[in-house]
Design a protein around this motif. Sequence first.
Motif, mmCIF file in Angstrom:
data_model
loop_
_atom_site.group_PDB
_atom_site.id
_atom_site.type_symbol
_atom_site.label_atom_id
_atom_site.label_comp_id
_atom_site.label_asym_id
_atom_site.label_seq_id
_atom_site.Cartn_x
_atom_site.Cartn_y
_atom_site.Cartn_z
ATOM 1 N N LYS A 20 -63.751 -23.879 20.020
ATOM 2 C CA LYS A 20 -63.090 -22.679 20.526
ATOM 3 C C LYS A 20 -62.416 -22.951 21.866
ATOM 4 O O LYS A 20 -61.729 -22.078 22.400
ATOM 5 C CB LYS A 20 -64.113 -21.548 20.693
ATOM 6 N N ILE B 211 -58.778 -22.757 21.428
ATOM 7 C CA ILE B 211 -58.437 -21.339 21.260
ATOM 8 C C ILE B 211 -58.459 -20.648 22.617
ATOM 9 O O ILE B 211 -57.567 -19.874 22.964
ATOM 10 C CB ILE B 211 -59.468 -20.661 20.330
ATOM 11 N N ILE C 299 -57.527 -17.594 13.695
ATOM 12 C CA ILE C 299 -57.443 -17.116 15.086
ATOM 13 C C ILE C 299 -56.163 -17.633 15.737
ATOM 14 O O ILE C 299 -55.463 -16.907 16.444
ATOM 15 C CB ILE C 299 -58.694 -17.573 15.873
ATOM 16 N N ALA D 204 -57.590 -11.436 17.510
ATOM 17 C CA ALA D 204 -58.102 -12.787 17.730
ATOM 18 C C ALA D 204 -59.404 -12.745 18.508
ATOM 19 O O ALA D 204 -60.393 -13.396 18.144
ATOM 20 C CB ALA D 204 -57.056 -13.621 18.477
ATOM 21 N N HIS E 212 -62.126 -11.501 16.337
ATOM 22 C CA HIS E 212 -62.562 -12.448 15.325
ATOM 23 C C HIS E 212 -63.330 -13.616 15.939
ATOM 24 O O HIS E 212 -64.227 -14.163 15.301
ATOM 25 C CB HIS E 212 -61.382 -12.970 14.498
ATOM 26 N N ILE E 213 -62.978 -13.987 17.160
ATOM 27 C CA ILE E 213 -63.753 -15.052 17.828
ATOM 28 C C ILE E 213 -65.209 -14.621 17.929
ATOM 29 O O ILE E 213 -66.134 -15.374 17.618
ATOM 30 C CB ILE E 213 -63.176 -15.345 19.236
ATOM 31 N N SER F 254 -62.533 -7.624 11.451
ATOM 32 C CA SER F 254 -61.509 -8.448 12.079
ATOM 33 C C SER F 254 -60.577 -9.031 11.025
ATOM 34 O O SER F 254 -59.397 -9.250 11.290
ATOM 35 C CB SER F 254 -62.137 -9.535 12.927
#
Lengths: 960, 113
Positions: A251, A254, A310, A325, A328-329, A390
């Motif tokens: 992540k 991201i 994402i 996003a 959803h993370i 999400s």
Amino acid sequence: MSLFLIVALPFLGAFLPGIMNNAGRQTCAGVTFTVTLAAFVGLLSNLPTVLAGEVVTTGINWMPSLGMNVNLMLDGLGFFFALLILGIGLLIITYARFYLSRDDNMGEFFTYLLLFQGAMVGIVLSDNILLLLVFWELTSLSSFLLIGYWKHLPEGRQGARMALTVTGMGGLALIGGMLLLGNIAGSYDLSVILQKGEIIQASPLYVPALLLILLGCFTKSAQFPFHFWLPHAMAAPTPVSAYLHSATMVKAGIFLMARLWPVLSGTPEWVIIVTSAGLITMVLGAVIALFKHDLKALLAFSTVSHLGLITMLLGTGTAFGAMAAVFHILNHATFKAALFMSAGIIDHETNTRDIRRLGGLRHLMPVTFAIATIAALSMAGIPLLNGFLSKEMMLEEAHHTILFGSLWLVPGLAVLGSLFSAAYCFRLISHTFLGPKRDDYPAAPHDPGFGMWGPPALLVVLVVMIGCAPFLAEPFVKIVTASLLGEAAEVPEAHFKIWHGLVPALFMSIAAVVGGLIALFLFKPLLRLWDATPRPEAKTIFEGLIEAIVSLTRAIMHPLHNGSFSRYAAIAAVTMVAMGYHAWMTGTVGPATRAPQSAGPVEIAGWGMLVTATVGLVFLHRNRLLSLILIGIVGLMVSVGFVFFSAPDLAMTQITVEVVTIILLLLALNFLPNRTPIESSVLRRVRDGGIAVASGLATFGMAYHFLLRDAVATPISEFHLANSYKGGGGNNVVNVILVDFRGFDTFGEIIVLGIAALLIFALTEALLDGPVRARLLNRTPDQPRAGDMHPMMMVVLTRVLMPVVMLVGFYVFMRGHNEPGGGFIAGLIVSIGVVMQYMASGFSWATTRLRYPYHGVIGAGVLIAGLTGIGSWFVGKPFLTSDFAYVRIPPFEKFELATAALFDLGVFLAVVGAVMLSLESFSRLARRTDMQDSEHPMDIDPSRKGYDPADPGNPKREGV
Amino acid sequence: MELELLVASAIGILTAAGMYLVLRLRTFPVIMGVSLLTYAVNVFLFASGRLTIAAPPILSDTVQYTDPLPQALVLTAIVISFGMTAVIVMIALGAYLGGSNDKVNDPDAEEQS
């Protein structure tokens, strides 16, 4: 709690599990948990400020001239990620305590884990992007250690290497991109950069910066075409996979895209690159995941797919996409970590992760079944679970996204991705847990203890809670989104609801779930089709690529590096001359500004001696003793030249160094052959002569040109001359430069000198311990030894001279600050005095009188010099600031006391120690244990033992 | 004759002689060559302060001094180069005692070079 402490705690705590490894597994895990909990609580203590929408900042300057500082900031986005890292970290630590077996080194594992955790927290809390890069690289390194934790498994090592190569390369690209970004914005602080979106997007460097940064993010977050490393990293222990590869490290890319979203997003380049990479990754990952039989590989590809989702949401560049996003993370972190832990439980209890060997576990492992099923259904996007919410937001966003002018491309692919996503979730549930109980499990499966199912169960509670009551998560997600968006956009009004009415997203969702169920029923034919389709194997391509690079490097390196030193030297010389020639031909030479000075007959005679000795050395170099004499002449003439050209300090240094160098070479020549044989062909000698003449001409030309011209810029020496007395309290500017203006350089240099001496000592030890020892013992001297080993005249002379030499050394040392002299020269003089004792009275005589070993002398010198430098900290000055005062003690004249003299004492001791340790090491080679140590200095040996002209092959003893 | 020409040519000759010896095949001449190159480099660096006669950088009543900075740099360079010479001599000695000859090149590379 201070942000510094939150970042520092995991790093400091990383020492503890390693140290406490012997205290038991419970303690090890306990201390790791406590450290993480402390950081977690510290993070939560900042929650009220973050909830109020404020940003917590703190910082110290590090290297302001480079724009480098340790600035940390905590806003909603950083808080969100730090919460995931530390919160899931706590669960993972608990889980790992029970997952790791007794054979695993738990201390090592938790040390790596805490290092990783600290690096991750550092990334998300960094304000300075250079600092962020440091932490970024640290995550790559610590994840390498974690992935390769099971060192005995080749897959683990290969996976770790691949992950490091891919993410490390991305890290390099990221460094370039961040530097460009900082350059455009004029600052390396995120808080400044985030304000300059328009300037950045208008810059011609925007596209290169964007590409490089995205390369870093895509490699880290396993986006197509760099997705292949993540499944191979699954060779890591499951807690690592659950932590790094679901919730945190992957992540990081991201996070960075989200962090830089306000300044980078919104442009056509961003939308096209990020959205399409995300879409491709999402669909590709989901399709591959469906056909994986290894539970963890399935989850790995599903992670790849969700990361793609994402990324795509961030790529659309709308505020709603960004909010989806973020949501959803959060959701992905909860259900995916739970799924990984469930997969770990199944592996732990059944000894296999192969779905084909599983099935029917529903009855045997009801708790695990419940946890995994809820998490998987959430991932599939089933209502009342958080994944549904999400995912529907994603479909909603996809519905509005137009890519490459097509209305249907994005929604179509999004549905396709969701369809496969639902299909592999259903497959995971049905093929692992449903169906009949089997009797061929590798081990008897049963639910594990609470320690292992507790952490995923907690996550599943969150999954259900958010899924049923999305309004609970809404305010938090909106705060995070607000800080992600910054001033670039407003937080969308839309509320999180389970039922939005009959919107297109709902139909897309239904289509995906139904399609997923159909795919599950058609799984067998689909699998046959999949197996029959040829497809590129990422690992093979990657290894082929690496192989190709390695062979290319070999092809270049081997001809250049063939073990021939002469060739290297020739290549280096020719290259340097050629480059100098190029510079000469392309540059311009200014007119001569200095009048040449005329040389008298004495100067010409000195030059003649130097040149004669040098040329003679070339022609007579085969006679090695003679060449030593000739090189002595060269050194002497160089010293004389220094005196003539107003450099008395240099002359004194050169002439004393000359003495010790010649002694050293004589000692070496004692073991080496006395003559150099003729080996090279005439052609080769002509070639070498050509290279030599070219080098000589080049240096001659360069020196001659600059000697007739003034420096382009005014030399900084004006400052030294002006401040030598005022600031340094000395009249000898050279010495003041050494011990004061450039004291740090000198400090480094004495350390280098000390290291060189220790290296020589170590080499001697290694030689004397090895097979060389026997050869030394059996050596026959090639020259008759002197019968008088310690000539009386010399013994008497050196002993009488010793106090005088010491006095001269002391005098030279003391006057050094104002007159030519100083620590370097005094050290060399005293060394010569001591060496004379060795030479005259013998090694053993001198050694028994040696009070302090030379290592200690070197160490004391470096220590004194260093402490003198540190001393200035206590009065609030930078390292090595000097001070001085004039004192007068009657009946002496007024004299100066300077801290620089103390520093010079350090230099003196280091030089004495280094010179003596080197020479002593050489002479130790000649010594042997069976030699009788004569206490008496004058031991005359009339037999001239050791040399028998009639029988030179007969080894006999030999003295020093 | 100019002093500048003398010094520059001395640097050139030292470099050429040093380079030629560095390209020899045995350790001892290579060490001699490195020593000559050391002289050349030190004199070169020293000369970058330009040549000044009878004006040492010792503060006194006069106003003219030579540039002290190259001197300070070269002074430490001389001492360090002693340390480095000692290290390569030790390595050469170890190679000779351990390998029974004092050639500088890998025997396999001898034919090609």
